[in-house]
Design a protein around this motif. Structure first.
Motif, mmCIF file in Angstrom:
data_model
loop_
_atom_site.group_PDB
_atom_site.id
_atom_site.type_symbol
_atom_site.label_atom_id
_atom_site.label_comp_id
_atom_site.label_asym_id
_atom_site.label_seq_id
_atom_site.Cartn_x
_atom_site.Cartn_y
_atom_site.Cartn_z
ATOM 1 N N SER A 1 0.814 -1.219 0.000
ATOM 2 C CA SER A 1 0.000 0.000 0.000
ATOM 3 C C SER A 1 0.843 1.262 0.000
ATOM 4 O O SER A 1 0.307 2.363 -0.158
ATOM 5 N N LEU A 2 2.174 1.112 0.146
ATOM 6 C CA LEU A 2 3.040 2.258 0.375
ATOM 7 C C LEU A 2 3.039 3.252 -0.781
ATOM 8 O O LEU A 2 2.700 4.428 -0.611
ATOM 9 N N VAL A 3 3.411 2.805 -1.984
ATOM 10 C CA VAL A 3 3.576 3.723 -3.117
ATOM 11 C C VAL A 3 2.232 4.307 -3.541
ATOM 12 O O VAL A 3 2.109 5.520 -3.757
ATOM 13 N N VAL A 4 1.225 3.448 -3.656
ATOM 14 C CA VAL A 4 -0.104 3.932 -4.052
ATOM 15 C C VAL A 4 -0.648 4.901 -3.004
ATOM 16 O O VAL A 4 -1.271 5.915 -3.339
ATOM 17 N N GLU B 1 7.456 -6.197 10.752
ATOM 18 C CA GLU B 1 8.421 -5.605 9.826
ATOM 19 C C GLU B 1 7.921 -4.276 9.291
ATOM 20 O O GLU B 1 6.800 -4.163 8.798
ATOM 21 N N PHE B 2 8.770 -3.265 9.395
ATOM 22 C CA PHE B 2 8.498 -1.957 8.828
ATOM 23 C C PHE B 2 9.681 -1.554 7.963
ATOM 24 O O PHE B 2 10.758 -2.139 8.035
ATOM 25 N N THR B 3 9.451 -0.540 7.136
ATOM 26 C CA THR B 3 10.552 0.031 6.363
ATOM 27 C C THR B 3 10.636 1.519 6.657
ATOM 28 O O THR B 3 9.676 2.132 7.156
ATOM 29 N N VAL B 4 11.774 2.094 6.328
ATOM 30 C CA VAL B 4 11.945 3.536 6.501
ATOM 31 C C VAL B 4 10.924 4.282 5.642
ATOM 32 O O VAL B 4 10.423 5.349 6.035
ATOM 33 N N GLY B 5 10.601 3.719 4.477
ATOM 34 C CA GLY B 5 9.611 4.345 3.601
ATOM 35 C C GLY B 5 8.242 4.456 4.242
ATOM 36 O O GLY B 5 7.524 5.448 4.039
ATOM 37 N N MET B 6 7.854 3.452 5.031
ATOM 38 C CA MET B 6 6.567 3.494 5.717
ATOM 39 C C MET B 6 6.539 4.627 6.731
ATOM 40 O O MET B 6 5.541 5.352 6.859
ATOM 41 N N ALA C 1 8.234 8.367 -6.058
ATOM 42 C CA ALA C 1 9.232 7.741 -6.932
ATOM 43 C C ALA C 1 10.398 7.206 -6.111
ATOM 44 O O ALA C 1 10.911 6.101 -6.375
ATOM 45 N N TRP C 2 10.827 7.967 -5.122
ATOM 46 C CA TRP C 2 11.897 7.509 -4.232
ATOM 47 C C TRP C 2 11.468 6.253 -3.481
ATOM 48 O O TRP C 2 12.243 5.300 -3.324
ATOM 49 N N GLN C 3 10.221 6.243 -3.015
ATOM 50 C CA GLN C 3 9.713 5.069 -2.311
ATOM 51 C C GLN C 3 9.625 3.855 -3.244
ATOM 52 O O GLN C 3 9.896 2.718 -2.833
ATOM 53 N N ALA C 4 9.267 4.101 -4.500
ATOM 54 C CA ALA C 4 9.117 2.999 -5.452
ATOM 55 C C ALA C 4 10.450 2.304 -5.708
ATOM 56 O O ALA C 4 10.531 1.068 -5.727
ATOM 57 N N VAL C 5 11.527 3.083 -5.912
ATOM 58 C CA VAL C 5 12.831 2.467 -6.163
ATOM 59 C C VAL C 5 13.428 1.911 -4.877
ATOM 60 O O VAL C 5 14.326 1.056 -4.922
ATOM 61 N N GLY C 6 12.946 2.378 -3.718
ATOM 62 C CA GLY C 6 13.390 1.803 -2.463
ATOM 63 C C GLY C 6 12.735 0.463 -2.197
ATOM 64 O O GLY C 6 13.362 -0.455 -1.669
ATOM 65 N N ARG C 7 11.473 0.344 -2.587
ATOM 66 C CA ARG C 7 10.754 -0.913 -2.359
ATOM 67 C C ARG C 7 11.188 -1.981 -3.356
ATOM 68 O O ARG C 7 11.451 -3.124 -2.990
ATOM 69 N N ILE C 8 11.236 -1.624 -4.641
ATOM 70 C CA ILE C 8 11.695 -2.547 -5.688
ATOM 71 C C ILE C 8 12.826 -1.832 -6.420
ATOM 72 O O ILE C 8 12.564 -0.899 -7.183
#
Length: 333
Positions: free
Chosen positions: A62-65, A179-184, A243-250
């Motif tokens: 759900s992060l990028v969307v 589990e969490f990410t910095v992006g979240m 966009a930054w989150q997208a390249v961080g996730r994948i």
């Protein structure tokens, strides 16, 4: 003669808000109940749904969307719409990846965000300067930016190995399990920041006033065009962070990625209680809407429902949300 108890009961019932008034006063209430109900249903249907790793997966998906939907919320609050947001974000990922390949990670990040902000400013300039409908402007931006991104990438995808660009994908565990990410964390901070702007500043009040009635907003002294332009510009910056989150996730920039990201972001905003007619809604409803879409897709996948039927269910949910919004507005008048 009317009995005093009858009169008091009548007054109490008149002062008690109805469902339509509650829906307008608290737009996130309905989506929140729907999210809770969906969670209960899928938890009963499949015992894997409440597993910690599965819930973490829902959050990650759900992060990028959700971030795209945050920018989309600002535009829709002004009674506009942005069909080009996902294409802008994808172009941002391509620019970041190609610049970072030359060893310029920070420059790649800054230029990617600035590019997305530039496209947002172009959309805002066309809407405010020429008075063009947002639907037409952003539909044109969708076509132009999508084609330009594919030309720029020459049909190739680019792996992202730069540490700064992939930083938002860094994982950590809460209580040793979740589990969490910095992006979240960044996404949550962005939602809080935009909430503050909309609810605690004059700019936010102007955005809502503009969405309710542009002419009335102008007559009260609000700089309508300036406010509207700032909305598209800020939305563009948010797409750059997405966009930054997208390249961080994948860690891969693909010109064909997120082809339905614009529709998914609109879905999250509408399901979250923000009115397509402008002037009503909020960012936390959008956050709930993004999570609801993620839960719906994840839960239906776990129970073995084909992805095409998932799209059907999501589309029906959007239509129901817009219909309920229209009915709530009619009853509140």
């Amino acid at each position: 003669m009317v009995a005093p108890t009858t009169t008091m009961a009548k007054r109490a019932s008149e002062s008690r808000p109805g469902l339509a008034e509650l829906a307008l006063r608290y737009p996130a209430l309905g989506p929140g109940c729907a999210l809770l109900l969906a969670g209960v249903v899928f938890a009963v249907a499949n015992d894997r749904f409440l597993a910690v790793d599965n819930l973490s997966l829902v959050l990650a998906q759900s992060l990028v969307v959700g971030t795209l939907a945050l920018g989309q919320t600002l535009v829709i609050l002004t009674a506009g719409i942005d069909l080009g947001n996902a294409a802008i974000m994808v172009f941002g990922t391509l620019l970041m990846a190609k610049f970072a390949a030359d060893g310029a990670g920070l420059l790649a990040l800054v230029c990617g965000v600035l590019l997305c902000a530039f496209f947002g400013a172009v959309s805002g300039g066309l809407v405010t300067g020429l008075g063009l409908p947002p639907f037409i402007v952003t539909l044109g931006m969708l076509t132009v930016v999508t084609a330009s991104g594919r030309i720029y990438a020459a049909g190739q995808s680019y792996p992202v190995t730069d540490g700064l660009l992939s930083a938002l994908g860094t994982r950590f565990y809460l209580f040793g399990q979740v589990e969490f990410t910095v992006g979240m964390v960044l996404a949550l901070l962005m939602f809080v920041a935009v909430w503050y702007l909309l609810t605690r500043t004059a700019w936010g009040r102007h955005v809502y006033a503009l969405g309710n009635d542009p002419e009335a907003a102008r007559l009260t002294g609000i700089h309508v065009n300036r406010t509207l332009f700032s909305v598209y510009l800020l939305a563009g910056v948010i797409y750059g962070i997405a966009a930054w989150q997208a390249v961080g996730r994948i860690p891969n920039a693909d010109p064909n990625a997120y082809q339905l990201g614009n529709l998914d972001s609109i879905t999250a905003v509408v399901i979250g209680g923000t009115s397509l007619f402008g002037g009503r809604g909020g960012v936390f409803g959008t956050l709930i809407g993004a999570l609801l879409v993620g839960v719906l897709r994840n839960g239906l996948t776990l129970v073995g429902i084909d992805s095409l039927y998932q799209d059907v269910a999501t589309g029906i949910l959007v239509i129901v949300a817009v219909a309920l919004d229209r009915l709530a507005r009619r009853r509140s008048r």
